[in-house]
Design an enzyme around this catalytic site. Structure first.
Site, PDB file in Angstrom:
ATOM      1  CB  CYS A 121      -0.975  -0.003   1.167  1.00  0.00           C
ATOM      2  SG  CYS A 121      -0.182  -0.038   2.749  1.00  0.00           S
TER       3      CYS A 121
ATOM      4  CG  ASP B 225       0.622   3.298   3.864  1.00  0.00           C
ATOM      5  OD1 ASP B 225       0.501   4.346   3.219  1.00  0.00           O
ATOM      6  OD2 ASP B 225      -0.312   2.524   4.079  1.00  0.00           O
TER       7      ASP B 225
ATOM      8  CB  CYS C  29      -4.194   4.926   6.093  1.00  0.00           C
ATOM      9  SG  CYS C  29      -3.956   3.571   7.237  1.00  0.00           S
TER      10      CYS C  29
ATOM     11  CB  CYS D   8      -2.271  -0.032   9.475  1.00  0.00           C
ATOM     12  SG  CYS D   8      -3.477   0.023   8.136  1.00  0.00           S
TER      13      CYS D   8
HETATM   14  S1  FES Z   1      -3.960   1.085   4.753  1.00  0.00           S
HETATM   15 FE1  FES Z   1      -1.907   0.871   4.293  1.00  0.00          FE
HETATM   16  S2  FES Z   1      -0.949   1.389   6.156  1.00  0.00           S
HETATM   17 FE2  FES Z   1      -3.021   1.638   6.554  1.00  0.00          FE
END
Ligand code: FES
Ligand SMILES: Cc1ncc(COP(=O)(O)O)c(C=O)c1O
Lengths: 406, 137
Positions: free
Chosen positions: B37, B39, B64, B107
């Site tokens: 994702c 992050d 997020c 996450c």
């Molecule tokens: S949705 Fe990817 S870190 Fe939260």
């Protein structure tokens, strides 16, 4: 003017219905409930008359003949009918379809479906500004090509494709041209005659009309286009789409089209001025970028990446006050960032950092001011929290970092 | 998706945002990314030489709201713990505390990984062997 929360800036997803549209629809639920196909009594005649009138209103908006309007349940169905219907109807001529990678899923997934049925599909890449390359398009045409399907205006970045040029290429090679007009019709002038469009889909709920009703325009002259029905039954809509007509929905769509036809020009001026103001203010923020071509664009759409902050995290800063959409993975269950932005060649970092703004008929200047301020504050706050921003400020090249993956 | 009150609280008032001196021998830094994702989380701990207790922890996160909340919570939990206690922090503890829905579990995994990675950085700096990952995600 006093602000009312939440502010709605997601008009590409759906538009609120114009109260004038609702008013037109109301009699057709209880009082004038007839089936437009009932030929033997006044209930049916009243409904049929209402549908005929709406068909004229719709046709007039796009300069079509009312007979060329096929009512459907929405743009998804119209896209399915166009692509599957042409694929089946013209099977003896060929099986090749050309589309591009930034199309809506209702086009892409339908193409995937006909591939399984024996179609061969070319997915054209787009240029970094989101426009297709006309030379590439022409080169992709083969003697087996039956259909080019390229959308009018894109739902994520608002980029408007060179429709007339595409139509000319299609005509030159005797190929049909279908365009998904869902985001463009009612927002900018769309003229099927002048544009040279053979088939076009659009939808009530993107133009201040009701949900669950849409249109497939099917050309009747030069050339006469036919599609194989995908819904069999009573032979409604000239045999191309069976099913009792959604009379209130169609009446609403007709009214919505009329309002767009009358108000589109002034609305476009108002919205593009607001959009440009929003964009000018937000690109004051360091490392923010507008995605997509800025000339060939719908008047009410902006897509901006705020580098080093993540889209979903950003939305969370104001999602009680402002309804917006992000190209970030994390807003969808799939975790894939927007395929449209990736098609422009944006890295994951920029695709994850994008917001999509869809202004609309009821958007006010005060709302734009509030939004600009809220986004600017949140971006700055999140950058203080962003390790990537810190590294960028220290001059570290983020592309060279090896992340410890898990 | 609606966020839990706790996620919103950490997002609005994150605890321990910041940077410790990563060159210091007492500081362990973990920088991890979730490729799926996009992050990125950086978590740092500062260990008291005498007692072996984590006396400070800081984070910065690109991600997020749940990722920001997970790292903020992690830094709160880390402070005052010994390294051994810190290693025992499990991502499911974070999920439970923050009420994360299934799509947001990764996450919290990111936060656990950042903790482990920071501890390893500290261990290596101080001549100790790296911990071996005993849990596969
Ligand atoms: S949705 Fe990817 S870190 Fe939260
Ligand atoms: C470009 C485009 N095509 C098709 C659709 C689908 O329209 P509908 O909701 O009417 O099926 C949408 C709406 O999301 C769209 O933006």
């Amino acid at each position: 003017m006093e602000l009312k929360f939440p502010i709605y800036l997601d008009n590409n997803a759906t538009t609120p219905m114009d109260p004038r549209v609702l008013e037109t629809m109301l009699p057709y639920f209880v009082e004038k409930f007839g089936n437009a196909a009932s030929r033997n009594h006044s209930f049916g005649w009243v409904a049929e008359e209402a549908v005929d009138y709406a068909r004229e209103q719709v046709a007039k908006l796009i300069n079509a003949d009312p007979k060329e309007i096929i009512f459907t349940s929405g743009a998804t169905e119209a896209n399915n009918l166009a692509i599957k219907g042409v694929f089946e109807m013209y099977a003896s001529k060929g099986n090749h379809i050309i589309t591009c990678t930034t199309e809506h899923k209702a086009v892409l997934d339908t193409c995937k479906h006909v591939e399984k049925m024996g179609a061969s599909v070319t997915y054209l890449d787009v240029q970094p500004d989101g426009l297709i390359d006309l030379e590439q398009l022409e080169k992709a045409i083969t003697p087996r090509t039956i259909l080019i399907t390229i959308m009018y205006g894109n739902n994520e970045i608002g980029v408007v494709q060179p429709i007339r040029e595409i139509a000319a290429i299609a005509k030159k090679h005797g190929v049909l041209f279908f365009t998904d007009g869902t985001q463009a019709v009612g927002k900018i002038p769309v003229d099927v005659m002048a544009d040279g469009i053979d088939l076009m889909s659009f939808s009530g709920h993107k133009m201040y009309g009701p949900k669950g009703v849409g249109v497939l325009y099917v050309r009747r002259k030069n050339p006469r286009v036919k599609v194989t029905a995908q819904m069999d039954g009573g032979g409604h809509e000239r045999g191309m789409r069976s099913g009792t007509l959604n009379v209130p929905g169609i009446v609403g769509l007709g009214k919505a089209c009329e309002l767009c036809r009358l108000e589109m020009d002034s609305e476009a001026v108002r919205l593009s001025a607001m959009r440009d103001r929003l964009e000018a203010a937000l690109t004051q923020i360091d490392e923010s970028y507008v995605n997509g071509n800025r000339q060939h664009r719908l008047p009410h759409v902006a897509n901006i990446s705020f580098k080093y902050v993540e889209g979903e995290g950003l939305l969370m800063g104001f999602n009680k006050q402002i309804a917006l959409s992000s190209g970030s993975a994390c807003t969808s269950a799939s975790l894939e960032p927007s395929y449209v932005l990736k098609s422009l060649g944006l890295g994951d970092d920029l695709a994850h950092s994008s917001l999509r703004f869809g202004l609309g008929r009821f958007t006010t200047d005060a709302e734009i001011d509030y939004t600009t301020k809220a986004i600017t504050e949140t971006v700055l706050k999140l950058r203080e929290m962003s390790p990537l921003w810190e590294m960028f400020k220290e001059g570290i090249d983020l592309d060279k970092i090896e992340w410890a993956h898990h | 998706m609606a966020y839990s009150e706790k996620v919103i609280d950490h997002y609005s008032n994150p605890k321990n945002v910041g940077t410790l001196d990563k060159a210091s021998k007492n500081v362990g830094t973990g920088l991890v990314g979730a490729p799926e994702c996009g992050d990125v989380m950086r978590l740092q701990i500062e260990v008291d030489e005498e007692t072996g207790i984590i006396k400070d922890a800081k984070f910065k996160t690109f991600g997020c709201g749940s990722a920001i909340a997970s790292s903020s919570l992690a830094t709160e939990w880390l402070k005052g713990k010994t390294i051994d206690e810190a290693v025992a922090i499990d991502n499911m503890d974070i999920v439970e505390e923050l009420n994360l829905p299934p799509v947001k579990i990764h996450c919290s995994v990111l936060a656990e990984d950042a903790i482990k990675s920071a501890i390893n950085d500290y261990r290596v700096k101080n001549g100790l062997p790296e911990l071996v990952e005993e849990k596969a995600h």
